[in-house]
Design an enzyme around this catalytic site. Structure first.
Site, mmCIF file in Angstrom:
data_model
loop_
_atom_site.group_PDB
_atom_site.id
_atom_site.type_symbol
_atom_site.label_atom_id
_atom_site.label_comp_id
_atom_site.label_asym_id
_atom_site.label_seq_id
_atom_site.Cartn_x
_atom_site.Cartn_y
_atom_site.Cartn_z
ATOM 1 N NE ARG A 1 -3.855 1.954 2.542
ATOM 2 C CZ ARG A 1 -3.808 2.969 3.541
ATOM 3 N NH1 ARG A 1 -2.807 2.956 4.513
ATOM 4 N NH2 ARG A 1 -4.724 3.910 3.776
ATOM 5 C CG ASN B 1 -4.577 7.231 5.577
ATOM 6 O OD1 ASN B 1 -4.367 5.793 5.758
ATOM 7 N ND2 ASN B 1 -4.231 7.712 6.481
ATOM 8 C CD GLU B 2 -5.713 6.267 9.763
ATOM 9 O OE1 GLU B 2 -5.284 7.624 10.546
ATOM 10 O OE2 GLU B 2 -4.946 5.376 10.126
ATOM 11 C CG HIS C 1 -6.527 2.131 8.980
ATOM 12 N ND1 HIS C 1 -5.958 3.412 8.727
ATOM 13 C CD2 HIS C 1 -6.723 1.324 7.881
ATOM 14 C CE1 HIS C 1 -6.006 3.381 7.221
ATOM 15 N NE2 HIS C 1 -6.326 2.104 6.797
ATOM 16 C CE1 TYR D 1 -1.175 1.327 13.560
ATOM 17 C CE2 TYR D 1 -3.243 2.365 12.580
ATOM 18 C CZ TYR D 1 -1.994 2.083 12.526
ATOM 19 O OH TYR D 1 -1.198 1.954 11.270
ATOM 20 C CD GLU E 1 -2.659 3.113 8.137
ATOM 21 O OE1 GLU E 1 -2.407 3.230 9.327
ATOM 22 O OE2 GLU E 1 -2.751 4.014 7.178
ATOM 23 C CD1 TRP F 1 2.410 2.808 10.166
ATOM 24 C CD2 TRP F 1 1.645 3.161 8.453
ATOM 25 N NE1 TRP F 1 2.891 3.970 10.067
ATOM 26 C CE2 TRP F 1 2.290 4.273 8.697
ATOM 27 C CE3 TRP F 1 0.860 3.157 7.513
ATOM 28 C CZ2 TRP F 1 2.287 5.424 8.031
ATOM 29 C CZ3 TRP F 1 0.749 4.165 6.456
ATOM 30 C CH2 TRP F 1 1.315 5.479 6.873
#
Length: 548
Positions: free
Chosen positions: A87, A164-165, A231, A233, A260, A290
């Site tokens: 990516r 992105n985001e 994503h 996290y 991610e 990531w």
């Protein structure tokens, strides 16, 4: 995750932990697309497939091309480590230097030359609504339309990740309509590529907006070639949160991947990357870690200084750990690999036998499996009751298993797989008891210990174990002691056991071998009081090490 947005994403984590438990599942099942499929990568029955209908599961990394345009060797490097997808971070010029059409064409060409599927994303949209510097999805769509001449005809190789985001934590419900509008704008402009859309809440969707509205967004794409990207996290720090979210999409027939994710913990939380990777493998979903290198916070660098020979502990986990890229990645058949017409699984491998058994490692060997086309590899699993844990992968019929515990009985078995991804029945099992342990004569070692960062009540540490001897160390136990009541709360690259101040660390599978003149690194977070004196004495397999 942009370098600027990284801190804000972690702060969002604190709020997200409160809300995750109340998210509702996707409420409707995806319907068959009314439109024609693209000639290349497309969605079929809720899954990403190639133009020939072969299932394609992304296994790769993110690469910050727009900030490091000179690091073009990175594509070849991640491919050599087993990735099948990259990516690529791009900019439409709203926030960072615009990547030109010629530059993007060059990236696509290099992806193809390195036999990688290329996910292209505009990063300038990161945190819109909360970050005043962020651009809109409409602006991102205009950028892609400006690249149409470069991208049309590359549908077999390129996925367009619109932005992105593309929404922060301020009014994330505002994400849905602009996302639909951007999709329609690209389709009206003639794009037939698979389109990827990121979630709001800095990509983590902790308020469930994408999850609740995924069906309506999906239905807005007349081609049906749309995939959702979550994503993961620190919001995703428990197995339940991860599996609930992914299964909500799978059960609804809506395609999703982990676009991610991070693993190393920080003071905001500890992502459960093991569950992310295991769930992705079980559900046959893609994941893209990531990120390759160059992060403002180097804890997320997979490689140190863009050097593939210097993988961090995070990089070792992603590429060489259980359910990692080396073990699970399959190259896209558009590059000539695999055989999409092959549906015959290999025969079961022979019963494994054990040799070279030590306190922390052993070697397994088995009679090779056979296949109508050809066996490409083996997955080695540890069996415990009705559950299995993948512990190693091999392209031959032998493997070293490391990171074991002394005087412990293990049960192992083996699966074979072929280039088309067909997996054999499991072999018969073998039981092996490791040795009782003891010191290893002749070990030469040095240990470096440093505090990476501190905060009230806690800190992050790093331990580098260097082999100063002339032969590799396979399997190890490191012993040291804290003097001020510090406690290891989480560790990556190893497994800690602590009794009062005394700490014993055994390796993860990807740090268990320390080559001669080489080193491995273990990271951890810990709790502390007012004083945080570093340990001064270390013993490796019973041998005292020098300190550096």
């Amino acid at each position: 995750m942009s370098r600027v947005a990284a801190l804000l994403t972690r702060l969002a984590t604190l709020l997200g932990l409160v809300a995750l438990g109340v998210l509702g599942p996707a409420t409707a099942h995806a319907q068959s697309s009314p439109g024609a499929f693209a000639t290349g990568l497309h969605i079929s029955d809720g899954r990403l497939v190639e133009g020939n209908g072969n299932d394609f599961t992304m296994r790769g990394v993110n690469h910050a091309h727009t900030w490091y345009p000179g690091e073009t060797q990175s594509l070849a490097d991640v491919k050599a480590l087993g990735a099948n997808t990259v990516r690529v971070v791009l900019s439409n010029g709203h926030r960072w230097t615009k990547n030109s059409a010629a530059d993007v064409a060059g990236v696509v060409s290099q992806c193809k030359a390195n036999r990688l599927i290329c996910v292209l994303e505009v990063h300038d949209t990161t945190g819109y609504g909360e970050d005043a510097a962020a651009g809109t999805l409409d602006q991102a769509a205009d950028y892609w339309i400006g690249l149409k001449d470069v991208l049309v005809g590359e549908e077999n190789y390129v996925i367009v990740n619109i932005g992105n985001e593309p929404w922060g934590n301020t009014n994330p419900a505002g994400w849905t309509d602009p996302t639909i509008a951007a999709i329609k704008k690209l389709r009206n402009a003639g794009f037939q590529h698979t389109i990827m859309v990121d979630a709001p809440n800095w990509g983590q969707d902790w308020q469930g907006v994408m999850r609740a509205n995924a069906q309506s967004v999906h239905d807005a794409d007349t081609t049906g070639n749309l995939i959702f990207s979550i994503h993961m996290y620190s919001v995703y720090d428990t197995a339940q949160e991860i599996t609930d979210y992914l299964n909500a999409f799978v059960n609804a027939g809506l395609p999703i991947l982990i676009g991610e994710f991070g693993g190393p913990p920080d003071q905001w939380g500890d992502p459960d990357e093991d569950t992310m990777m295991a769930a992705a493998q079980q559900l046959r979903l893609g994941y893209l870690a990531w990120s390759w290198s160059g992060n403002t916070d180097p804890i997320l660098d997979l490689s140190i200084g863009f050097d593939p020979s210097r993988l961090s502990s995070w990089g070792q986990r992603i590429f060489n750990g259980a359910n990692g890229i080396a073990q699970t990645s399959r190259e896209a058949t558009v590059f000539g690999g695999g055989n999409p017409g092959d549906t015959q699984a290999p025969t079961a491998p022979g019963t494994p036998t054990a040799s070279a058994v030590t306190a922390t490692s052993l070697t397994l060997a088995w009679t090779a499996a056979t296949d109508n086309v050809g066996v490409t590899g083996y997955d080695i699993v540890r069996v415990s009751g009705g559950s299995e844990t993948t512990v190693a992968a091999s392209t031959t019929n032998t493997v070293a298993v490391t990171g074991l515990t002394a005087d412990t009985t293990y049960t192992f078995a083996v699966y074979a797989r072929d280039a088309a991804g067909n997996r054999s029945a499991r072999s018969a099992t073998v039981n092996v008891t490791t040795d009782e342990g003891g010191s290893t004569p002749g070990v030469g070692c040095s240990v470096g210990y440093r505090v990476v960062g501190e905060w009230p009540g806690g800190f992050q540490g790093e331990i580098t174990i260097r082999n100063t001897g002339t032969t590799a160390i396979s399997g190890w136990t490191l012993a040291f002691a804290f003097a001020n009541g510090q406690t290891v709360t989480n560790m990556w690259g190893g497994t800690p056991t602590q009794n009062s101040g005394a700490v014993s660390v055994t390796p993860a599978s990807y740090t268990s071998t320390v080559p001669a003149a080489g080193s491995v690194t273990v990271g951890f977070t810990g709790s502390k009081g007012a004083t945080n004196t570093s340990p001064t004495a270390f013993r490796l397999n019973g041998t005292t090490c020098a300190t550096t």
